[in-house]
Design a protein around this motif. Structure first.
Motif, short mmCIF file in Angstrom:
data_model
loop_
_atom_site.label_atom_id
_atom_site.label_comp_id
_atom_site.label_asym_id
_atom_site.label_seq_id
_atom_site.Cartn_x
_atom_site.Cartn_y
_atom_site.Cartn_z
N ALA A 104 0.81 -1.22 0.00
CA ALA A 104 0.00 0.00 0.00
C ALA A 104 0.84 1.27 0.00
O ALA A 104 0.39 2.33 -0.43
N ARG A 105 2.09 1.16 0.48
CA ARG A 105 2.96 2.34 0.55
C ARG A 105 4.11 2.28 -0.46
O ARG A 105 4.97 3.17 -0.47
N LEU A 106 4.10 1.26 -1.31
CA LEU A 106 5.16 1.14 -2.31
C LEU A 106 4.92 2.14 -3.45
O LEU A 106 3.81 2.27 -3.95
N ARG A 107 5.97 2.83 -3.84
CA ARG A 107 5.87 3.84 -4.89
C ARG A 107 7.00 3.63 -5.90
O ARG A 107 8.06 3.13 -5.58
N ILE A 108 6.75 4.10 -7.14
CA ILE A 108 7.78 4.10 -8.17
C ILE A 108 8.57 5.40 -8.07
O ILE A 108 7.99 6.48 -7.97
N GLN A 109 9.89 5.29 -8.08
CA GLN A 109 10.75 6.48 -8.11
C GLN A 109 10.83 6.95 -9.56
O GLN A 109 11.56 6.39 -10.38
N ALA A 110 10.04 7.98 -9.89
CA ALA A 110 9.86 8.39 -11.28
C ALA A 110 11.17 8.80 -11.95
O ALA A 110 11.44 8.43 -13.09
N GLY A 111 11.97 9.60 -11.25
CA GLY A 111 13.22 10.05 -11.84
C GLY A 111 14.15 8.91 -12.18
O GLY A 111 14.80 8.89 -13.24
N ILE A 140 13.32 5.67 -12.78
CA ILE A 140 12.85 4.80 -13.87
C ILE A 140 12.96 5.52 -15.21
O ILE A 140 13.17 4.91 -16.25
N LYS A 141 12.87 6.85 -15.19
CA LYS A 141 13.09 7.60 -16.42
C LYS A 141 14.54 7.50 -16.86
O LYS A 141 14.85 7.33 -18.05
N ARG A 142 15.47 7.61 -15.90
CA ARG A 142 16.89 7.47 -16.24
C ARG A 142 17.19 6.07 -16.76
O ARG A 142 18.00 5.89 -17.67
N LEU A 143 16.54 5.07 -16.17
CA LEU A 143 16.73 3.70 -16.61
C LEU A 143 16.25 3.54 -18.05
O LEU A 143 16.90 2.88 -18.86
N ALA A 144 15.12 4.14 -18.37
CA ALA A 144 14.56 4.02 -19.71
C ALA A 144 15.40 4.78 -20.74
O ALA A 144 15.68 4.27 -21.83
N ALA A 145 15.83 5.98 -20.40
CA ALA A 145 16.59 6.80 -21.33
C ALA A 145 18.03 6.32 -21.47
O ALA A 145 18.63 6.42 -22.56
N ALA A 146 18.60 5.80 -20.39
CA ALA A 146 19.96 5.26 -20.40
C ALA A 146 20.98 6.24 -20.96
O ALA A 146 21.90 5.85 -21.69
N GLY A 147 20.82 7.51 -20.62
CA GLY A 147 21.80 8.52 -20.99
C GLY A 147 21.77 8.95 -22.44
O GLY A 147 22.64 9.71 -22.88
N ARG A 148 20.79 8.51 -23.21
CA ARG A 148 20.75 8.83 -24.63
C ARG A 148 20.06 10.17 -24.89
O ARG A 148 19.07 10.50 -24.24
N ARG A 205 -7.38 10.15 -6.16
CA ARG A 205 -6.58 9.07 -5.57
C ARG A 205 -5.19 8.99 -6.20
O ARG A 205 -4.22 8.60 -5.54
N LEU A 206 -5.09 9.36 -7.47
CA LEU A 206 -3.81 9.27 -8.19
C LEU A 206 -3.08 10.61 -8.27
O LEU A 206 -2.03 10.69 -8.90
N GLU A 207 -3.63 11.63 -7.64
CA GLU A 207 -3.08 12.97 -7.81
C GLU A 207 -1.60 13.05 -7.44
O GLU A 207 -0.78 13.61 -8.18
N ARG A 208 -1.22 12.45 -6.32
CA ARG A 208 0.18 12.53 -5.88
C ARG A 208 1.10 11.75 -6.80
O ARG A 208 2.23 12.16 -7.07
N VAL A 209 0.62 10.59 -7.28
CA VAL A 209 1.42 9.78 -8.20
C VAL A 209 1.66 10.54 -9.50
O VAL A 209 2.78 10.61 -10.01
N VAL A 210 0.59 11.15 -10.04
CA VAL A 210 0.70 11.89 -11.29
C VAL A 210 1.63 13.09 -11.12
O VAL A 210 2.48 13.36 -11.98
N GLU A 211 1.52 13.79 -10.00
CA GLU A 211 2.40 14.94 -9.75
C GLU A 211 3.87 14.49 -9.68
O GLU A 211 4.76 15.17 -10.20
N HIS A 212 4.11 13.35 -9.06
CA HIS A 212 5.48 12.82 -8.93
C HIS A 212 6.07 12.54 -10.31
O HIS A 212 7.23 12.88 -10.59
N PHE A 213 5.29 11.95 -11.20
CA PHE A 213 5.78 11.65 -12.55
C PHE A 213 5.87 12.90 -13.40
O PHE A 213 6.78 13.04 -14.22
N ASP A 237 6.61 15.86 -12.27
CA ASP A 237 7.81 16.56 -11.79
C ASP A 237 9.09 15.96 -12.38
O ASP A 237 10.09 16.66 -12.53
N ALA A 238 9.04 14.67 -12.71
CA ALA A 238 10.20 14.01 -13.29
C ALA A 238 10.28 14.20 -14.80
O ALA A 238 11.21 13.70 -15.44
#
Length: 215
Positions: free
Chosen positions: A36-43, A45-53, A69-77, A79-80
């Motif tokens: 219930a408290r697990l979150r994705i670290q948006a920054g 996972i973005k770095r992982l996807a981009a891989a410096g390219r 309900r998703l407001e904080r999750v959307v804001e987190h992503f 912001d990234a």
């Protein structure tokens, strides 16, 4: 000759799939009680996807019945730098209406309008490929036009067909289980922080000739 800087890295983030499937990964890592408290670290996972390219474009979509309900999750992503498009779920079925289609449309527009680069799909959803629809079917279309393909997904919930297909593409296809980076791309709200992300050993797909493409 096409320069690497001309090749787009298109990141397609199916946030609902990645966010919800992280709970299954948490069970495998012994953190099931913290779902219930697990979150994705948006920054991260973005770095992982981009891989410096360079020349990276990101498209993200999610859906909900209750947007608050998703407001904080959307804001987190947001912001990234993900730029989230939020769509409403069907009132009767509770299912997504057009979320996957939105990402697939973004993919196909880029495939037909841009110099072939690499598509990075953050999703394990392979539904619909038998009917020629869905992510897998459209990734095959992209590959036939010379695009490299990378699929980043939680391993236990990734479509077997999607995983197997991308692994058959040789240097033009890469499958990356997000589980490998679990402690760097997730955190527990009010608890465990994400560890630093290392991209060492992170493979990359290369765009190229589609002749002889593995089916």
């Amino acid at each position: 000759m096409i320069a690497d800087l001309d090749r787009r890295i298109l990141i397609l983030n199916d946030l609902s799939n990645i966010h919800l499937s992280a709970g299954v990964a948490a069970d495998m890592q012994g953190e099931g009680a913290l779902r219930a408290r697990l979150r994705i670290q948006a920054g991260a996972i973005k770095r992982l996807a981009a891989a410096g390219r360079p020349n990276t474009m990101t498209r993200t979509v999610t859906s909900a019945n209750d947007f608050a309900r998703l407001e904080r999750v959307v804001e987190h992503f947001d912001d990234a730098g993900f730029g989230v498009t939020l769509l409403e779920r069907g009132r009767r079925t509770g299912k997504e209406l057009g979320a996957d289609h939105y990402l697939q449309l973004c993919m196909l527009r880029e495939v037909f309008d841009a110099v072939p680069g690499v598509i990075v799909l953050l999703s394990g959803d392979g539904a619909g490929h038998e009917e020629g629809i869905g992510f897998l079917a459209d990734l095959k279309r992209a590959r036939s036009r010379g695009w490299g393909i990378e699929v980043l997904a939680w391993d236990r919930t990734c479509s077997r067909e999607l995983k197997a297909w991308v692994q058959r593409q040789g240097p033009h296809g890469v499958y990356i289980p997000l589980d490998r980076y679990y402690y760097s791309i997730t955190f527990v709200e009010g608890g465990r922080r994400a560890l630093p992300l290392s991209l060492r050993g992170r493979p990359q797909a290369v765009p190229g000739d589609s002749n002889g493409m593995a089916a």
